[in-house]
Design a protein around this motif. Structure first.
Motif, PDB file in Angstrom:
ATOM      1  N   LYS A  71      -6.287  -2.725   1.461  1.00  0.00           N
ATOM      2  CA  LYS A  71      -5.710  -3.368   0.293  1.00  0.00           C
ATOM      3  C   LYS A  71      -5.930  -2.523  -0.951  1.00  0.00           C
ATOM      4  O   LYS A  71      -5.035  -2.391  -1.800  1.00  0.00           O
ATOM      5  CB  LYS A  71      -6.329  -4.756   0.105  1.00  0.00           C
ATOM      6  N   THR A  74      -3.612   0.348  -0.776  1.00  0.00           N
ATOM      7  CA  THR A  74      -2.231  -0.110  -1.037  1.00  0.00           C
ATOM      8  C   THR A  74      -2.016  -0.327  -2.521  1.00  0.00           C
ATOM      9  O   THR A  74      -0.952  -0.004  -3.066  1.00  0.00           O
ATOM     10  CB  THR A  74      -1.930  -1.392  -0.259  1.00  0.00           C
ATOM     11  N   GLN A  75      -3.039  -0.901  -3.216  1.00  0.00           N
ATOM     12  CA  GLN A  75      -2.919  -1.103  -4.653  1.00  0.00           C
ATOM     13  C   GLN A  75      -2.761   0.226  -5.386  1.00  0.00           C
ATOM     14  O   GLN A  75      -2.065   0.314  -6.387  1.00  0.00           O
ATOM     15  CB  GLN A  75      -4.139  -1.860  -5.183  1.00  0.00           C
ATOM     16  N   GLY A  78       0.597   2.120  -3.129  1.00  0.00           N
ATOM     17  CA  GLY A  78       1.843   1.351  -3.110  1.00  0.00           C
ATOM     18  C   GLY A  78       2.590   1.581  -1.804  1.00  0.00           C
ATOM     19  O   GLY A  78       2.002   1.874  -0.761  1.00  0.00           O
ATOM     20  N   TYR A  96       0.284  -3.901   3.707  1.00  0.00           N
ATOM     21  CA  TYR A  96      -0.375  -2.624   3.458  1.00  0.00           C
ATOM     22  C   TYR A  96       0.649  -1.491   3.364  1.00  0.00           C
ATOM     23  O   TYR A  96       1.823  -1.643   3.721  1.00  0.00           O
ATOM     24  CB  TYR A  96      -1.396  -2.332   4.575  1.00  0.00           C
TER      25      TYR A  96
END
Length: 420
Positions: A71, A74-75, A78, A96
């Motif tokens: 996570k 992914t933040q 992106g 994800y």
């Protein structure tokens, strides 16, 4: 009575067989051993379960930590997207970063940096970006150096410009002083000349008044001449653009290509390209001792591109039939030329002016409602009714036709060629 035999039955434990005494003891020992064995197995199972639970908790913590890492990544990165799981029964996730999306982004990033081919990992992208930034920093440093050089040159140019401006300001001030002196001199001269000019202006005003009277008289006469000249010029131009039709058989309009005395049909060498129309009438002529003489008359019954069929309607001498190479003529027809016609006067029964106009236009002519320099033929009818009606020769249209040298024909002269 008591018996002393060793095998005789007696009351009490001493009288029970030892075999039956050993069996319960064996069973007890076996049960005790079985219970101990189960107890040991249960302890081992509890230890294994505790170990398995500990490992499961460890794996769950690891998965939780990996999920938190995914996570977080992914933040930062992106490009989240649906990702199919390899293990069966596990649904796809969209939470994800999708590797394919990230790979496409890296490839696009490489293309933007001007590096062909796909970039497979983030480190390569960052390295390439670092290299590109270094190149841009070098370029910016070079541009700054050039800007500094240009600034020095501009500063030098500004200093030179300031010197030149100061020099020019001094020259301008000198010129202004000279201009003021010249203006003062001119003012004195202007005053002197003004007095002289006032005297001359009075004389000029008188001369202008006399000149204006002469110009007005001349302009009136010139206007009349211009109107007449414009009419003549327009007529000359119109005459230059078309061939004038001469009312004489000395200029035939065509000839007979072939003829049949039996069918009274013939072919002429004029067709649609020569503006021939059905119903047009021609005189057939042949050379005589005193010029041409009329042999007969034909009417057009069929029109083709280069030739037309005619029918003999009149023959002057049955012994002198119409033959090949005879000539044809029509008073109001000229090959390939549209006549511009004006109808002057009154046209009574049985044919009105409107009916005559339709016949002329059907033959390829143009009929004008007003007399203009474009007209090349005036057909004169009868004098209008009424005692005060002027003679046709005195009308402005007739006089204009004479001034413009327009051909004038009496209606009775051409009515045979209009099927009237």
């Amino acid at each position: 009575m008591n018996s002393s035999h060793p095998f005789s039955r007696q009351s009490g434990i001493g009288h029970v067989s030892i075999f039956w005494a050993i069996i319960p003891m064996v069973l007890f020992i076996g049960a005790a051993f079985y219970g101990y064995s189960k107890h040991v197995d249960a302890d081992m199972a509890r230890e294994e379960k505790a170990t398995a639970l500990a490992e499961h908790e460890t794996l769950r913590n690891k998965l939780s930590e990996r999920e938190r890492q995914l996570k977080a990544i992914t933040q930062i990165v992106g490009n989240a997207g649906e990702f199919e799981a390899i293990m069966p029964g596990i649904p796809p996730t969209k939470e994800y970063t999708n590797p394919k999306n990230l790979e496409a982004k890296l490839s696009s990033f490489g293309n933007q940096l001007g590096i062909p081919g796909a970039i497979k990992d983030l480190d390569s992208s960052l390295n390439l970006a670092t290299t590109k930034v270094k190149e841009l920093e070098d370029l910016v440093a070079k541009e700054k150096s050039e800007i500094a050089t240009l600034r020095n040159e501009v500063e030098t140019a500004n200093q030179t410009l300031a010197q030149v401006r100061q020099q020019k300001d001094e020259e301008i001030q000198k010129a202004l002083n000279e201009k003021q002196q010249t203006e003062r001199n001119l003012d004195e001269t202007r005053t002197n000349l003004g007095n002289q000019l006032a005297d001359q202006r009075n004389k000029v005003d008188q001369a202008r008044k006399e000149k204006r009277q002469v110009i007005e008289a001349s302009a009136k006469k010139e206007s009349e001449w211009k109107r007449e000249l414009q009419g003549m010029s327009a007529r000359v131009q119109a005459m230059a653009d078309r061939i004038k039709l001469i009312n004489s058989p000395s200029q035939p309009d065509g000839m007979i290509l072939e003829s049949s005395e039996m069918t009274k049909l013939a072919w002429i060498d004029r067709g649609a390209k020569d503006l021939i129309k059905r119903g047009m009438i021609f005189n057939v002529i042949e050379p005589g001792k005193k010029g041409y003489k009329v042999k007969g008359r034909v009417i057009v019954v069929r029109v083709e591109k280069d030739k037309s069929m005619v029918k003999v309607t009149d023959l002057s001498d049955p012994m002198n039939p119409i033959v090949r190479n005879d000539l044809i003529t029509n008073e109001i027809y000229s090959p390939g030329l549209k006549r511009h016609i004006y109808l002057l006067g009154r046209f009574g029964a049985p044919f009105t002016k409107g009916e005559i106009k339709k016949i002329l236009e059907a033959s390829g002519n143009v009929v004008h409602d007003k007399m203009t320099p474009e007209v090349d033929l005036v057909i004169v009818g009868r004098k209008p009714l009424g005692e005060e009606a002027p003679d046709l020769t005195a009308t402005p249209e007739f006089q204009a036709a004479q001034n413009w040298n327009v051909e004038i024909a009496n209606f009775n002269k051409i009515r045979d060629f209009l099927k009237l």
